[in-house]
Design a protein around this motif. Structure first.
Motif, PDB file in Angstrom:
ATOM      1  N   ALA A 336      -9.297   1.282 -40.505  1.00  0.00           N
ATOM      2  CA  ALA A 336     -10.268   0.971 -41.595  1.00  0.00           C
ATOM      3  C   ALA A 336      -9.349   0.262 -42.616  1.00  0.00           C
ATOM      4  CB  ALA A 336     -10.714   2.474 -42.174  1.00  0.00           C
ATOM      5  N   SER A 337      -8.328   0.550 -42.716  1.00  0.00           N
ATOM      6  CA  SER A 337      -7.260  -0.050 -43.812  1.00  0.00           C
ATOM      7  C   SER A 337      -6.737  -1.589 -43.410  1.00  0.00           C
ATOM      8  CB  SER A 337      -6.081   0.417 -44.169  1.00  0.00           C
ATOM      9  OG  SER A 337      -5.274   0.483 -42.909  1.00  0.00           O
ATOM     10  N   GLY A 338      -7.153  -1.945 -42.295  1.00  0.00           N
ATOM     11  CA  GLY A 338      -6.339  -3.404 -41.752  1.00  0.00           C
ATOM     12  C   GLY A 338      -5.132  -3.441 -41.253  1.00  0.00           C
ATOM     13  N   ARG A 339      -4.677  -2.021 -41.024  1.00  0.00           N
ATOM     14  CA  ARG A 339      -3.203  -2.242 -40.680  1.00  0.00           C
ATOM     15  C   ARG A 339      -3.039  -2.686 -39.348  1.00  0.00           C
ATOM     16  NH1 ARG A 339      -3.002   2.057 -44.497  1.00  0.00           N
ATOM     17  NH2 ARG A 339      -1.707   1.720 -46.238  1.00  0.00           N
ATOM     18  N   CYS A 340      -4.219  -2.212 -38.590  1.00  0.00           N
ATOM     19  CA  CYS A 340      -4.301  -2.696 -37.115  1.00  0.00           C
ATOM     20  C   CYS A 340      -5.682  -2.860 -36.712  1.00  0.00           C
ATOM     21  CB  CYS A 340      -3.520  -1.770 -36.261  1.00  0.00           C
ATOM     22  SG  CYS A 340      -4.415  -0.325 -36.064  1.00  0.00           S
ATOM     23  N   ASP A 341      -6.105  -3.654 -35.685  1.00  0.00           N
ATOM     24  CA  ASP A 341      -7.412  -3.672 -35.251  1.00  0.00           C
ATOM     25  C   ASP A 341      -7.674  -2.273 -34.036  1.00  0.00           C
ATOM     26  OD1 ASP A 341      -8.031  -6.031 -36.599  1.00  0.00           O
ATOM     27  OD2 ASP A 341      -6.677  -6.892 -35.370  1.00  0.00           O
ATOM     28  N   PHE A 342      -6.449  -2.150 -33.501  1.00  0.00           N
ATOM     29  CA  PHE A 342      -6.714  -1.273 -32.319  1.00  0.00           C
ATOM     30  C   PHE A 342      -5.672  -0.275 -32.618  1.00  0.00           C
ATOM     31  CE2 PHE A 342      -6.049   0.164 -28.093  1.00  0.00           C
ATOM     32  CZ  PHE A 342      -7.173   0.291 -27.561  1.00  0.00           C
ATOM     33  N   ALA A 343      -5.850   1.074 -32.811  1.00  0.00           N
ATOM     34  CA  ALA A 343      -4.912   2.035 -32.844  1.00  0.00           C
ATOM     35  C   ALA A 343      -4.574   2.840 -31.763  1.00  0.00           C
ATOM     36  CB  ALA A 343      -5.413   3.156 -34.061  1.00  0.00           C
ATOM     37  N   ASN A 344      -3.523   2.847 -31.008  1.00  0.00           N
ATOM     38  CA  ASN A 344      -3.256   3.536 -29.733  1.00  0.00           C
ATOM     39  C   ASN A 344      -2.287   4.684 -30.045  1.00  0.00           C
ATOM     40  OD1 ASN A 344      -2.915   3.067 -26.797  1.00  0.00           O
ATOM     41  ND2 ASN A 344      -0.899   2.835 -27.101  1.00  0.00           N
ATOM     42  N   GLY A 345      -2.900   5.940 -29.331  1.00  0.00           N
ATOM     43  CA  GLY A 345      -2.079   7.024 -29.498  1.00  0.00           C
ATOM     44  C   GLY A 345      -0.793   6.842 -28.775  1.00  0.00           C
ATOM     45  N   CYS A 346       0.061   7.509 -29.311  1.00  0.00           N
ATOM     46  CA  CYS A 346       1.528   7.556 -28.611  1.00  0.00           C
ATOM     47  C   CYS A 346       2.151   8.870 -28.433  1.00  0.00           C
ATOM     48  CB  CYS A 346       2.741   6.640 -29.282  1.00  0.00           C
ATOM     49  SG  CYS A 346       4.397   6.602 -28.429  1.00  0.00           S
ATOM     50  N   ARG A 347       2.529   9.499 -27.398  1.00  0.00           N
ATOM     51  CA  ARG A 347       2.801  10.841 -27.202  1.00  0.00           C
ATOM     52  C   ARG A 347       4.232  11.218 -26.822  1.00  0.00           C
ATOM     53  NH1 ARG A 347      -0.996  11.675 -22.045  1.00  0.00           N
ATOM     54  NH2 ARG A 347       0.013   9.450 -21.862  1.00  0.00           N
ATOM     55  N   LEU A 348       5.076   9.926 -26.932  1.00  0.00           N
ATOM     56  CA  LEU A 348       6.416   9.869 -26.371  1.00  0.00           C
ATOM     57  C   LEU A 348       7.378   9.521 -27.420  1.00  0.00           C
ATOM     58  CD1 LEU A 348       5.818   7.673 -23.345  1.00  0.00           C
ATOM     59  CD2 LEU A 348       5.859  10.111 -23.530  1.00  0.00           C
ATOM     60  N   VAL A 349       7.035  10.220 -28.817  1.00  0.00           N
ATOM     61  CA  VAL A 349       7.878   9.957 -29.833  1.00  0.00           C
ATOM     62  C   VAL A 349       8.363  11.285 -30.162  1.00  0.00           C
ATOM     63  CG1 VAL A 349       8.046   9.582 -32.562  1.00  0.00           C
ATOM     64  CG2 VAL A 349       6.629   7.905 -30.995  1.00  0.00           C
ATOM     65  N   TYR A 350       7.453  12.399 -30.200  1.00  0.00           N
ATOM     66  CA  TYR A 350       7.948  13.806 -30.617  1.00  0.00           C
ATOM     67  C   TYR A 350       8.147  14.378 -29.296  1.00  0.00           C
ATOM     68  CZ  TYR A 350       5.647  12.526 -35.137  1.00  0.00           C
ATOM     69  OH  TYR A 350       5.362  11.898 -36.451  1.00  0.00           O
ATOM     70  N   PRO A 351       9.154  15.588 -29.469  1.00  0.00           N
ATOM     71  CA  PRO A 351       9.341  16.329 -28.284  1.00  0.00           C
ATOM     72  C   PRO A 351       8.112  16.826 -27.585  1.00  0.00           C
ATOM     73  CG  PRO A 351      10.648  17.111 -30.462  1.00  0.00           C
ATOM     74  CD  PRO A 351       9.610  16.105 -30.572  1.00  0.00           C
ATOM     75  N   LEU A 352       8.330  16.788 -26.223  1.00  0.00           N
ATOM     76  CA  LEU A 352       7.496  17.503 -25.273  1.00  0.00           C
ATOM     77  C   LEU A 352       7.672  18.582 -24.657  1.00  0.00           C
ATOM     78  CD1 LEU A 352       6.106  13.877 -23.975  1.00  0.00           C
ATOM     79  CD2 LEU A 352       4.920  15.306 -25.134  1.00  0.00           C
ATOM     80  N   LYS A 353       6.972  19.593 -24.711  1.00  0.00           N
ATOM     81  CA  LYS A 353       7.067  20.554 -23.756  1.00  0.00           C
ATOM     82  C   LYS A 353       6.868  20.297 -22.104  1.00  0.00           C
ATOM     83  CE  LYS A 353       6.141  24.125 -27.247  1.00  0.00           C
ATOM     84  NZ  LYS A 353       5.219  25.192 -27.904  1.00  0.00           N
ATOM     85  N   PRO A 354       7.582  20.787 -20.996  1.00  0.00           N
ATOM     86  CA  PRO A 354       7.465  20.596 -19.906  1.00  0.00           C
ATOM     87  C   PRO A 354       5.804  20.859 -19.263  1.00  0.00           C
ATOM     88  CG  PRO A 354       9.489  21.344 -20.072  1.00  0.00           C
ATOM     89  CD  PRO A 354       8.818  21.748 -21.570  1.00  0.00           C
ATOM     90  N   GLU A 355       5.328  21.973 -20.168  1.00  0.00           N
ATOM     91  CA  GLU A 355       4.136  22.373 -19.496  1.00  0.00           C
ATOM     92  C   GLU A 355       2.864  21.229 -20.129  1.00  0.00           C
ATOM     93  OE1 GLU A 355       5.250  25.413 -22.876  1.00  0.00           O
ATOM     94  OE2 GLU A 355       6.084  24.271 -21.021  1.00  0.00           O
ATOM     95  N   ALA A 356       3.127  20.804 -21.421  1.00  0.00           N
ATOM     96  CA  ALA A 356       2.361  19.838 -21.712  1.00  0.00           C
ATOM     97  C   ALA A 356       2.526  18.399 -20.956  1.00  0.00           C
ATOM     98  CB  ALA A 356       2.711  19.351 -23.333  1.00  0.00           C
ATOM     99  N   MET A 357       3.591  17.888 -20.624  1.00  0.00           N
ATOM    100  CA  MET A 357       3.932  16.928 -20.052  1.00  0.00           C
ATOM    101  C   MET A 357       5.241  16.822 -18.945  1.00  0.00           C
ATOM    102  SD  MET A 357       3.956  12.833 -21.099  1.00  0.00           S
ATOM    103  CE  MET A 357       2.566  12.929 -21.906  1.00  0.00           C
ATOM    104  N   PRO A 358       5.040  17.037 -17.605  1.00  0.00           N
ATOM    105  CA  PRO A 358       6.110  17.260 -17.064  1.00  0.00           C
ATOM    106  C   PRO A 358       7.104  15.964 -17.130  1.00  0.00           C
ATOM    107  CG  PRO A 358       4.138  18.143 -15.827  1.00  0.00           C
ATOM    108  CD  PRO A 358       3.928  17.243 -17.035  1.00  0.00           C
ATOM    109  N   ARG A 359       8.514  15.949 -16.548  1.00  0.00           N
ATOM    110  CA  ARG A 359       9.409  15.272 -16.684  1.00  0.00           C
ATOM    111  C   ARG A 359       8.811  13.934 -15.853  1.00  0.00           C
ATOM    112  NH1 ARG A 359      12.754  14.192 -20.703  1.00  0.00           N
ATOM    113  NH2 ARG A 359      13.394  16.454 -20.636  1.00  0.00           N
ATOM    114  N   LEU A 360       8.540  14.114 -14.740  1.00  0.00           N
ATOM    115  CA  LEU A 360       8.116  13.042 -14.050  1.00  0.00           C
ATOM    116  C   LEU A 360       6.854  12.049 -14.579  1.00  0.00           C
ATOM    117  CD1 LEU A 360       8.505  11.539 -11.166  1.00  0.00           C
ATOM    118  CD2 LEU A 360       6.779  13.101 -10.186  1.00  0.00           C
ATOM    119  N   ASN A 361       5.933  13.072 -15.110  1.00  0.00           N
ATOM    120  CA  ASN A 361       4.801  12.181 -15.965  1.00  0.00           C
ATOM    121  C   ASN A 361       5.251  11.286 -17.013  1.00  0.00           C
ATOM    122  OD1 ASN A 361       3.382  14.033 -14.193  1.00  0.00           O
ATOM    123  ND2 ASN A 361       1.898  14.296 -15.354  1.00  0.00           N
TER     124      ASN A 361
END
Length: 467
Positions: A336-361
């Motif tokens: 809405a602010s115009g900072r982007c036209d398409f906002a894409n979620g990124c799950r690979l910045v913060y720490p991930l628990k193995p049960e949320a996303m296994p290492r292979l994934n």
């Protein structure tokens, strides 16, 4: 008398045809287009603008272009002093082209700054120029009379161009390189340019470089809620009965109005009944639509929800709530602010628990993101996060591509990302935290879905690097 530029364009026809293919890929017909350094006018005409203006310093070539393309408008002007006094330049343009023009400008930054007066926040600048690595070869081609003699040029790298754009008040959307063999040699040219030139490493040697940019957005965007765009959140739901109520409870109001659309997809549990119960319970409190999916796959569910949406900004939320609904205002504000036209979620910045996303994934996600980033010429860190946001009007432009591309993506993630890149939308990653499921099981089948993703990447490579 025919201008020499026509002779040299015909002599190097294969190269100029590739430039036309490049620009036709990113510029749909029917737009208002301004070309700086329009030359013969052939490229401007090939893009089929609704209103096309070509600017060049050479009066002879301008006169010939106007005779050849009377439906377009050509003017003799210096790009450094371009202004709106001419009525044909009074209104802003959708696209501004500088094709092999940057190298011959006395002050590139001055011209780019001056062009801002012909832009809206949605205008796209498309700049193409020669790779500096080719300077010795092109100089030799001139000596051998295989290339038109030209004055001394500015040999700008992609980094130089990005820096000049930033100084002039623009931001880069994507950059790329193409065309390793600029002469037509039957079979060999196709083999090299379609299959070898796109390869990492080798791609850096290509002749043609291009940059797509847009005006920088206003960083101070913060209007009252009633003046902000409205929003629709589409929630595909298959076997997610235990999460439906939480989706509504956790989802904040965004913008001037927030609409929620559940799309139920052939569940074997109580998902549809739960959606109806929650819809009745929140009647008069939240705007909720309930739809049932006839087709299959998340991509089909998203398309059904978007087709029924009334909000200005469209957001996808997975019903499993592995990305929390409280994260969605970040997506809304980015678009809405115009900072982007398409906002894409990124799950690979913060720490991930193995049960949320296994290492292979995790490694698979990084692989596909890196591959897609190379193909599209943009930086994407997580191509498979289901949470995304874009303007509804942009979605419908992406949807039109299905007439050409077909429904190649059952997931819906790559369909939107590829379409956004082709429509030259500014794509930004939005870092989010990713949590384990608290209800149900994942619908992902790793081997089957991995093979499908490889097929989709091959499809993207053929469209973006082989066009």
């Amino acid at each position: 008398m025919t201008h020499p530029l026509h002779y040299w364009r015909q002599k190097n026809r294969y190269y100029h045809e590739d430039l036309e293919r490049l620009h036709r890929f990113f510029v749909p017909p029917g737009l208002r287009i301004l070309e700086i350094g329009s030359g013969t006018g052939s490229l401007l005409n090939a893009l089929q603008p609704s209103f096309g203006v070509g600017i060049d310093w050479d009066a002879e070539i301008v006169a010939q272009a106007q005779r050849q393309f009377p439906h377009l408008h050509f003017r003799v002007q210096d790009a450094h002093t371009l202004d709106k006094q001419d009525p044909i330049l009074a209104e802003p343009f959708d696209v501004i082209l500088l094709v092999n023009t940057l190298g011959y400008l006395a002050d590139v930054q001055q011209v780019l700054e001056r062009l801002r007066r012909f832009c809206t926040p949605r205008t796209r600048l498309i700049l193409s120029y020669h790779n500096p690595l080719w300077e010795p070869l092109l100089s030799l081609a001139t000596v051998l009379k295989q290339r038109m003699p030209l004055p001394a040029a500015n040999w700008l790298s992609a980094g130089d161009v990005a820096n000049l754009l930033h100084l002039a008040g623009y931001e880069v959307i994507q950059q790329g390189k193409r065309l390793l063999l600029p002469r037509r040699i039957p079979l060999l040219s196709t083999l090299i340019n379609r299959f070898i030139a796109p390869l990492p490493g080798i791609n850096a040697l290509c002749l043609t470089e291009y940059t797509i940019a847009r005006p920088q957005p206003d960083p101070a965007w913060d209007p009252p809620l009633e003046e902000q765009p409205s929003c629709t959140v589409v929630i595909p739901a298959r076997n997610e009965a235990g999460n439906i109520r939480r989706c509504v409870q956790q989802l904040p109001e965004m913008g001037s109005r927030t609409e929620i659309i559940f799309v139920e997809g052939h569940s074997s549990d109580d998902t549809w009944a739960e959606i109806q119960r929650v819809q009745d319970e929140y009647q008069g409190i939240r705007t909720i639509q309930a739809l049932r999916q006839e087709g299959k796959g998340k991509g089909d569910a998203v398309r059904k929800g978007f087709a029924a949406a009334s909000g200005d900004v469209l957001i996808i939320l997975d019903a499993d709530l592995t990305v929390q609904a409280e994260e969605l205002p970040k997506f809304f504000r980015a678009v809405a602010s115009g900072r982007c036209d398409f906002a894409n979620g990124c799950r690979l910045v913060y720490p991930l628990k193995p049960e949320a996303m296994p290492r292979l994934n995790q490694w698979a996600n990084r692989f596909f993101a890196a591959l897609l980033s190379h193909i599209l010429g943009i930086r994407i860190k997580d191509s498979l996060c289901g949470t995304k946001a874009l303007w509804r009007e942009d979605y419908w432009q992406i949807a039109k591509l299905r007439q050409e591309w077909g429904d190649f993506d059952p997931f819906g993630d790559f369909d939107l990302l590829l379409g956004a890149a082709k429509r030259t939308l500014k794509i930004l990653d939005i870092p989010v935290r990713y949590f384990p499921r608290t209800y149900g099981r994942s619908n992902i089948q790793h081997v089957r879905d991995g093979l499908r993703l490889l097929q989709i990447c091959a499809f993207a490579l053929s469209r973006f690097k082989g066009s």
